[in-house]
Design a protein around this motif. Structure first.
Motif, PDB file in Angstrom:
ATOM      1  N   LEU A  75       0.804  -1.221   0.000  1.00  0.00           N
ATOM      2  CA  LEU A  75       0.000   0.000   0.000  1.00  0.00           C
ATOM      3  C   LEU A  75       0.837   1.271   0.000  1.00  0.00           C
ATOM      4  CD1 LEU A  75      -2.762  -1.032   2.579  1.00  0.00           C
ATOM      5  CD2 LEU A  75      -2.823  -1.225   0.081  1.00  0.00           C
ATOM      6  N   GLY A  76       2.160   1.136   0.013  1.00  0.00           N
ATOM      7  CA  GLY A  76       3.008   2.317  -0.010  1.00  0.00           C
ATOM      8  C   GLY A  76       3.099   2.984   1.351  1.00  0.00           C
ATOM      9  N   THR A  77       3.437   4.254   1.347  1.00  0.00           N
ATOM     10  CA  THR A  77       3.634   5.009   2.597  1.00  0.00           C
ATOM     11  C   THR A  77       2.295   5.481   3.148  1.00  0.00           C
ATOM     12  OG1 THR A  77       5.808   5.763   1.862  1.00  0.00           O
ATOM     13  CG2 THR A  77       4.748   7.011   3.635  1.00  0.00           C
ATOM     14  N   LEU A  78       1.991   5.105   4.397  1.00  0.00           N
ATOM     15  CA  LEU A  78       0.730   5.483   5.028  1.00  0.00           C
ATOM     16  C   LEU A  78       0.909   6.499   6.153  1.00  0.00           C
ATOM     17  CD1 LEU A  78      -1.127   2.040   5.136  1.00  0.00           C
ATOM     18  CD2 LEU A  78      -1.222   3.832   3.391  1.00  0.00           C
ATOM     19  N   PHE A  79       2.131   6.629   6.674  1.00  0.00           N
ATOM     20  CA  PHE A  79       2.440   7.657   7.664  1.00  0.00           C
ATOM     21  C   PHE A  79       3.664   8.439   7.218  1.00  0.00           C
ATOM     22  CE2 PHE A  79       0.430   4.848  11.075  1.00  0.00           C
ATOM     23  CZ  PHE A  79      -0.685   5.658  11.226  1.00  0.00           C
ATOM     24  N   THR A  80       3.628   9.747   7.393  1.00  0.00           N
ATOM     25  CA  THR A  80       4.776  10.593   7.078  1.00  0.00           C
ATOM     26  C   THR A  80       5.796  10.510   8.207  1.00  0.00           C
ATOM     27  OG1 THR A  80       3.900  12.546   8.185  1.00  0.00           O
ATOM     28  CG2 THR A  80       3.227  12.185   5.873  1.00  0.00           C
ATOM     29  N   PRO A  81       7.045  10.922   7.974  1.00  0.00           N
ATOM     30  CA  PRO A  81       8.033  10.958   9.067  1.00  0.00           C
ATOM     31  C   PRO A  81       7.568  11.796  10.255  1.00  0.00           C
ATOM     32  CG  PRO A  81       9.146  11.146   6.954  1.00  0.00           C
ATOM     33  CD  PRO A  81       7.678  11.207   6.658  1.00  0.00           C
ATOM     34  N   ALA A  82       6.922  12.929   9.991  1.00  0.00           N
ATOM     35  CA  ALA A  82       6.445  13.776  11.092  1.00  0.00           C
ATOM     36  C   ALA A  82       5.375  13.050  11.904  1.00  0.00           C
ATOM     37  CB  ALA A  82       5.893  15.088  10.539  1.00  0.00           C
ATOM     38  N   GLN A  83       4.477  12.334  11.247  1.00  0.00           N
ATOM     39  CA  GLN A  83       3.449  11.582  11.963  1.00  0.00           C
ATOM     40  C   GLN A  83       4.070  10.467  12.799  1.00  0.00           C
ATOM     41  OE1 GLN A  83       1.067  10.585   8.505  1.00  0.00           O
ATOM     42  NE2 GLN A  83      -0.558  12.010   9.135  1.00  0.00           N
ATOM     43  N   LEU A  84       5.082   9.815  12.274  1.00  0.00           N
ATOM     44  CA  LEU A  84       5.755   8.749  13.023  1.00  0.00           C
ATOM     45  C   LEU A  84       6.413   9.291  14.289  1.00  0.00           C
ATOM     46  CD1 LEU A  84       7.361   6.845  10.025  1.00  0.00           C
ATOM     47  CD2 LEU A  84       5.617   5.926  11.559  1.00  0.00           C
ATOM     48  N   VAL A  85       7.008  10.473  14.194  1.00  0.00           N
ATOM     49  CA  VAL A  85       7.610  11.097  15.381  1.00  0.00           C
ATOM     50  C   VAL A  85       6.554  11.328  16.445  1.00  0.00           C
ATOM     51  CG1 VAL A  85       8.681  13.213  16.250  1.00  0.00           C
ATOM     52  CG2 VAL A  85       9.564  12.135  14.168  1.00  0.00           C
ATOM     53  N   GLU A  86       5.393  11.827  16.047  1.00  0.00           N
ATOM     54  CA  GLU A  86       4.317  12.083  17.007  1.00  0.00           C
ATOM     55  C   GLU A  86       3.806  10.789  17.631  1.00  0.00           C
ATOM     56  OE1 GLU A  86       1.251  14.452  15.279  1.00  0.00           O
ATOM     57  OE2 GLU A  86       2.641  15.993  14.557  1.00  0.00           O
ATOM     58  N   ILE A  87       3.696   9.743  16.843  1.00  0.00           N
ATOM     59  CA  ILE A  87       3.229   8.453  17.356  1.00  0.00           C
ATOM     60  C   ILE A  87       4.205   7.907  18.396  1.00  0.00           C
ATOM     61  CG2 ILE A  87       2.862   6.027  16.727  1.00  0.00           C
ATOM     62  CD1 ILE A  87       1.711   7.093  14.039  1.00  0.00           C
ATOM     63  N   HIS A  88       5.492   7.887  18.069  1.00  0.00           N
ATOM     64  CA  HIS A  88       6.484   7.348  18.998  1.00  0.00           C
ATOM     65  C   HIS A  88       6.597   8.212  20.252  1.00  0.00           C
ATOM     66  CE1 HIS A  88       8.230   3.901  16.884  1.00  0.00           C
ATOM     67  NE2 HIS A  88       7.977   4.550  15.754  1.00  0.00           N
ATOM     68  N   ARG A  89       6.459   9.517  20.106  1.00  0.00           N
ATOM     69  CA  ARG A  89       6.515  10.400  21.272  1.00  0.00           C
ATOM     70  C   ARG A  89       5.346  10.090  22.215  1.00  0.00           C
ATOM     71  NH1 ARG A  89       6.192  15.443  18.926  1.00  0.00           N
ATOM     72  NH2 ARG A  89       8.455  15.468  18.633  1.00  0.00           N
ATOM     73  N   PHE A  90       4.175   9.878  21.658  1.00  0.00           N
ATOM     74  CA  PHE A  90       3.014   9.564  22.486  1.00  0.00           C
ATOM     75  C   PHE A  90       3.192   8.235  23.214  1.00  0.00           C
ATOM     76  CE2 PHE A  90      -0.971   7.303  23.069  1.00  0.00           C
ATOM     77  CZ  PHE A  90      -1.723   8.221  23.783  1.00  0.00           C
ATOM     78  N   LEU A  91       3.750   7.241  22.546  1.00  0.00           N
ATOM     79  CA  LEU A  91       3.852   5.901  23.107  1.00  0.00           C
ATOM     80  C   LEU A  91       5.015   5.734  24.079  1.00  0.00           C
ATOM     81  CD1 LEU A  91       3.192   3.811  19.864  1.00  0.00           C
ATOM     82  CD2 LEU A  91       1.577   4.196  21.743  1.00  0.00           C
ATOM     83  N   ALA A  92       5.911   6.694  24.136  1.00  0.00           N
ATOM     84  CA  ALA A  92       7.177   6.527  24.858  1.00  0.00           C
ATOM     85  C   ALA A  92       7.008   6.091  26.303  1.00  0.00           C
ATOM     86  CB  ALA A  92       7.990   7.822  24.782  1.00  0.00           C
ATOM     87  N   ASP A  93       6.001   6.606  27.009  1.00  0.00           N
ATOM     88  CA  ASP A  93       5.846   6.288  28.432  1.00  0.00           C
ATOM     89  C   ASP A  93       4.647   5.383  28.710  1.00  0.00           C
ATOM     90  OD1 ASP A  93       3.866   8.091  27.817  1.00  0.00           O
ATOM     91  OD2 ASP A  93       4.165   9.348  29.595  1.00  0.00           O
ATOM     92  N   LYS A  94       4.065   4.799  27.665  1.00  0.00           N
ATOM     93  CA  LYS A  94       2.887   3.952  27.849  1.00  0.00           C
ATOM     94  C   LYS A  94       3.300   2.521  28.186  1.00  0.00           C
ATOM     95  CE  LYS A  94       0.132   7.354  26.815  1.00  0.00           C
ATOM     96  NZ  LYS A  94       1.144   8.408  26.673  1.00  0.00           N
ATOM     97  N   LEU A  95       2.484   1.875  28.996  1.00  0.00           N
ATOM     98  CA  LEU A  95       2.775   0.507  29.405  1.00  0.00           C
ATOM     99  C   LEU A  95       2.436  -0.486  28.295  1.00  0.00           C
ATOM    100  CD1 LEU A  95       1.549   0.292  33.112  1.00  0.00           C
ATOM    101  CD2 LEU A  95       3.911   0.313  32.272  1.00  0.00           C
ATOM    102  N   LEU A  96       3.249  -1.530  28.218  1.00  0.00           N
ATOM    103  CA  LEU A  96       3.005  -2.660  27.334  1.00  0.00           C
ATOM    104  C   LEU A  96       2.557  -3.847  28.166  1.00  0.00           C
ATOM    105  CD1 LEU A  96       6.210  -2.182  25.235  1.00  0.00           C
ATOM    106  CD2 LEU A  96       3.944  -2.308  24.203  1.00  0.00           C
ATOM    107  N   GLU A  97       1.746  -4.717  27.567  1.00  0.00           N
ATOM    108  CA  GLU A  97       1.356  -5.967  28.226  1.00  0.00           C
ATOM    109  C   GLU A  97       1.824  -7.145  27.384  1.00  0.00           C
ATOM    110  OE1 GLU A  97      -2.548  -8.464  29.790  1.00  0.00           O
ATOM    111  OE2 GLU A  97      -2.727  -6.321  29.344  1.00  0.00           O
TER     112      GLU A  97
END
Length: 300
Positions: A75-97
């Motif tokens: 499907l090609g590129t679905l997220f831009t580099p800027a969007q990926l930065v925002e996603i990883h920043r949001f997830l940085a302190d979230k818990l994983l199970e």
């Protein structure tokens, strides 16, 4: 997504068990196609037809043809580099199970050395920037509609890390089929760069057309090479932000990473709810911006 209790025990749901195992027991492709046709007609009566503008339909036509022929489509590129930065920043302190019965929880930076796979909670996935917007994008809904044959149901959404371990593939990391609904399609997006050694998704093209066995099982590499040809076994590598669609009724696996962990986003679109899951839709501000029928299992 939480699994439903399909066998007698606490919170056993006889109706869900019946619906789930009924579609599992029908393996003949002709019979499944007939049932899909009837179910799609019922969905159109209940929910209407999914509106698809001509420009969007044209955009996904090639992917739709490949998906029907091979069970897989890039499907090609679905997220831009800027969007990926925002996603990883949001997830940085979230818990994983931890994925599996042990269910350990931890932040990413404290992942145990023996961890194979771990998921973010549904609430964090829904709150993560850009995720719901992509799941409800006209292009993906158009692709799902064309493939399934009616307005789709968003029946699963998840974010999962796969970590490097020195162990053979098992479960989701061995070749297997999914049997979630009469017809369904999954969209995957890499949120980290994925090369060989980083746990690429592997798909056996054309295997979605073959009937699944009554009892689902895993498959060996040599067995699949003999049955389909090595050239039909595709290892999907690519940069962060790249997406692809797959009918995972076909044979597939996520390879065990050996060098770097992989973060994968997954959407599943189906005709019906997946009766193997227990749904508890979450209230979210702005949910009214999305189609209520498509998102009914996830949002309220």
């Amino acid at each position: 997504m939480q699994l439903a209790q399909l066998w007698p025990g606490p919170e056993f749901s006889p109706a869900q068990s019946l619906f789930y195992y009924t579609q599992r027991m029908v393996t003949a492709p002709v019979m499944r196609r007939m049932i899909v046709s009837g179910l799609c007609a019922l969905v159109r009566l209940r929910a209407g037809a999914q509106r698809i503008d001509q420009a969007t339909a044209t955009q996904v036509n090639d992917a739709s043809r490949l998906l029907k022929a091979d069970g897989f489509a890039a499907l090609g590129t679905l997220f831009t580099p800027a969007q990926l930065v925002e996603i990883h920043r949001f997830l940085a302190d979230k818990l994983l199970e931890e994925h599996g019965p042990r269910g350990r929880t931890f932040p990413l930076k404290a992942a145990p050395a023996d961890m194979r796979m771990a998921d973010y909670g549904l609430g964090d996935v829904l709150d993560c920037p850009h995720i719901l917007q992509l799941a409800n994008s006209p292009a993906l809904l158009s692709l799902a509609t064309q493939y399934i044959g009616c307005k789709p149901t968003l029946s699963a959404i998840g974010l999962r890390w796969s970590f490097p371990v020195d162990a053979p593939g098992e479960g989701l990391q061995a070749f297997h089929r999914d049997s979630d609904d009469w017809r369904f399609v999954k969209v995957f997006v890499y949120l980290t760069d994925v090369e060989h050694g980083c746990g690429p998704h592997v798909y056996v093209k054309g295997s979605h057309r073959a009937p699944a066995p009554l009892r689902l099982r895993t498959y060996g590499d040599e067995e699949l090479g003999r049955a389909y040809g090595d050239e039909q076994i595709v290892s999907v590598t690519g940069p962060a932000g790249m997406g692809f669609a797959a009918d995972t009724y076909g044979i597939h696996k996520g390879e065990v990473p050996t060098t770097r962990p992989r973060l994968l986003l997954q959407f599943q679109y189906s005709i019906l709810p997946v009766y193997a899951y227990r749904y508890r839709p979450l209230a979210r501000q702005g949910a009214q911006a999305f189609d209520a029928y498509i998102n009914r299992l996830i949002l309220r």
